[in-house]
Design an enzyme around this catalytic site. Sequence first.
Site, PDB file in Angstrom:
ATOM      1  N   GLY A 136       0.785  -1.170   0.106  1.00 27.35           N
ATOM      2  CA  GLY A 136      -0.171  -0.187   0.063  1.00 27.35           C
ATOM      3  C   GLY A 136       0.882   1.336  -0.098  1.00 27.35           C
ATOM      4  N   THR A 137       2.119   1.090   0.781  1.00 28.31           N
ATOM      5  CA  THR A 137       2.798   2.223   0.994  1.00 28.31           C
ATOM      6  C   THR A 137       3.425   2.807  -0.540  1.00 28.31           C
ATOM      7  OG1 THR A 137       3.158   2.259   3.279  1.00 28.31           O
ATOM      8  CG2 THR A 137       4.673   3.379   1.834  1.00 28.31           C
ATOM      9  N   ASN A 195      -7.951   4.113   8.587  1.00 25.73           N
ATOM     10  CA  ASN A 195      -7.461   3.057   9.249  1.00 25.73           C
ATOM     11  C   ASN A 195      -7.517   3.322  10.637  1.00 25.73           C
ATOM     12  OD1 ASN A 195      -5.442   5.507   8.521  1.00 25.73           O
ATOM     13  ND2 ASN A 195      -4.210   4.002   9.963  1.00 25.73           N
ATOM     14  N   GLN A 236      -7.731   0.433   3.388  1.00 25.42           N
ATOM     15  CA  GLN A 236      -8.276  -0.166   4.506  1.00 25.42           C
ATOM     16  C   GLN A 236      -9.950  -0.617   4.269  1.00 25.42           C
ATOM     17  OE1 GLN A 236      -8.058  -2.020   7.924  1.00 25.42           O
ATOM     18  NE2 GLN A 236      -6.630  -0.169   7.680  1.00 25.42           N
ATOM     19  N   SER A 270      -3.931  -3.014  -0.667  1.00 26.54           N
ATOM     20  CA  SER A 270      -2.834  -3.770  -0.184  1.00 26.54           C
ATOM     21  C   SER A 270      -3.332  -5.318  -0.078  1.00 26.54           C
ATOM     22  CB  SER A 270      -2.268  -3.309   0.771  1.00 26.54           C
ATOM     23  OG  SER A 270      -1.262  -3.980   1.258  1.00 26.54           O
ATOM     24  N   HIS A 324      -2.196  -7.409   2.286  1.00 25.51           N
ATOM     25  CA  HIS A 324      -2.167  -8.034   3.617  1.00 25.51           C
ATOM     26  C   HIS A 324      -3.290  -7.622   4.549  1.00 25.51           C
ATOM     27  CE1 HIS A 324      -0.316  -4.928   6.548  1.00 25.51           C
ATOM     28  NE2 HIS A 324      -0.171  -4.411   5.092  1.00 25.51           N
ATOM     29  N   THR A 373      11.271  -7.602 -10.961  1.00 23.27           N
ATOM     30  CA  THR A 373      10.607  -8.910 -11.008  1.00 23.27           C
ATOM     31  C   THR A 373       9.273  -8.910 -10.149  1.00 23.27           C
ATOM     32  OG1 THR A 373      12.691  -9.820 -11.371  1.00 23.27           O
ATOM     33  CG2 THR A 373      10.849 -11.384 -10.911  1.00 23.27           C
ATOM     34  N   CYS A 416       1.737   1.747  11.693  1.00 25.56           N
ATOM     35  CA  CYS A 416       3.172   2.422  11.157  1.00 25.56           C
ATOM     36  C   CYS A 416       3.641   3.168  12.363  1.00 25.56           C
ATOM     37  CB  CYS A 416       2.987   3.322   9.738  1.00 25.56           C
ATOM     38  SG  CYS A 416       2.364   2.157   8.370  1.00 25.56           S
TER      39      CYS A 416
END
Length: 381
Positions: A71-72, A152, A180, A200, A202, A238, A328
């Site tokens: 996400g970042t 978030n 989120q 994202s 995760h 990659t 974070c």
Amino acid sequence: MNTIYFDHAATTPMHPAAIEAYVACASAGPSNPSSLHGSGRAARERVSVARDSLAEMLGCSPAELVFTGGGTESDNAALFGAAFAQRKKGRNRIVATAVEHHAVLNVCRRLEAEGFELTILPVDEFGRVRLEDAQAAIDERTAVVSVMAGNNETGTLQPIAEIGEFARRSRALMHVDAVQAFGYLPIDLRELPIDLLSVSAHKINGPQGVGLLYVRRGTPWLPSLYGGSQERSRRAGTENVAGIAAFAAAAGIARAQRQSRWQHAESVRAEALRQLAAHLGSERFVVNGHPEFRLPHVLNVSFPGISSESMLMNLDLAGVAASGGSACNSGSLKPSHVLEAMNLPSDRIASAVRFSFGLGNTTDEAEKMAKIIATISARYA
């Protein structure tokens, strides 16, 4: 001790189907999609299948999706890429909200240092942007507008469709951080006035280290990473083939179970509030965030008189995993910039704890958590 994991907004456990997809892909042998031999073609096919699946879920063309490292990176790539491309057209203004994730806010400040004019939109006491403020801030010189779909820390939802229309009228680019909200909100990019979108893996029971950036066809945008021609020369490096396959598997489950996931998270959240009222007393805690426009899995609560650090430490010792805000910043003692932007009283900011729910949580765990909090609170009475 069995841990009660109430920190799904930070990261989620991988779904068994996502793990299975990851293992199957990782154990298939060398997987570089850029290679021309058989194993390279097989890897490229796995990435293509995943991209097609995610594009169908988001309502866009597979060619508009760029796989990233999370996400970042998606937020960074969206803002830097759009801002510098737009500056070539004489647009040098950035608009964002005061409650954005630091992956957006810190990029905005970096762009300001690069000569862009930055406007930070205030929010109300519930953490929601006023439409009149957004409309007034967006003009013909605006390069990019960045507004997160769901916060978030508080779960508050923003009026992204309305703000996106303001941006479109001024021909500014609209970026949405949906990290989120993805998996809970229906997102149809054919209908929404959004040019760039970040998600994202995760956060939806997929693996860490994989993200996605949507770039609408025709959007002025420059890549941030240079090297090979991967991702149509939009993101060199990659591809994480096994992670991408697992991401698609998790996203497919989230899509199929979106309504039940919402209802499950909402039921645990509601039970947590009921049990807190029963065991602690409704006068001893305050919920932060919007009561109506919100995500179902995030619950931000202040316990005035008990610092966030003290509550979290005691919860951890009792086997409950929660957070003081954005993961974070979990190692920092700084007050939440989100709650500060909401202009909450200092004691509410200093005593705020975020609980977030998801796969594997139960209403019984919510009751246990409330009883533990009542016991902790008694020590500070």
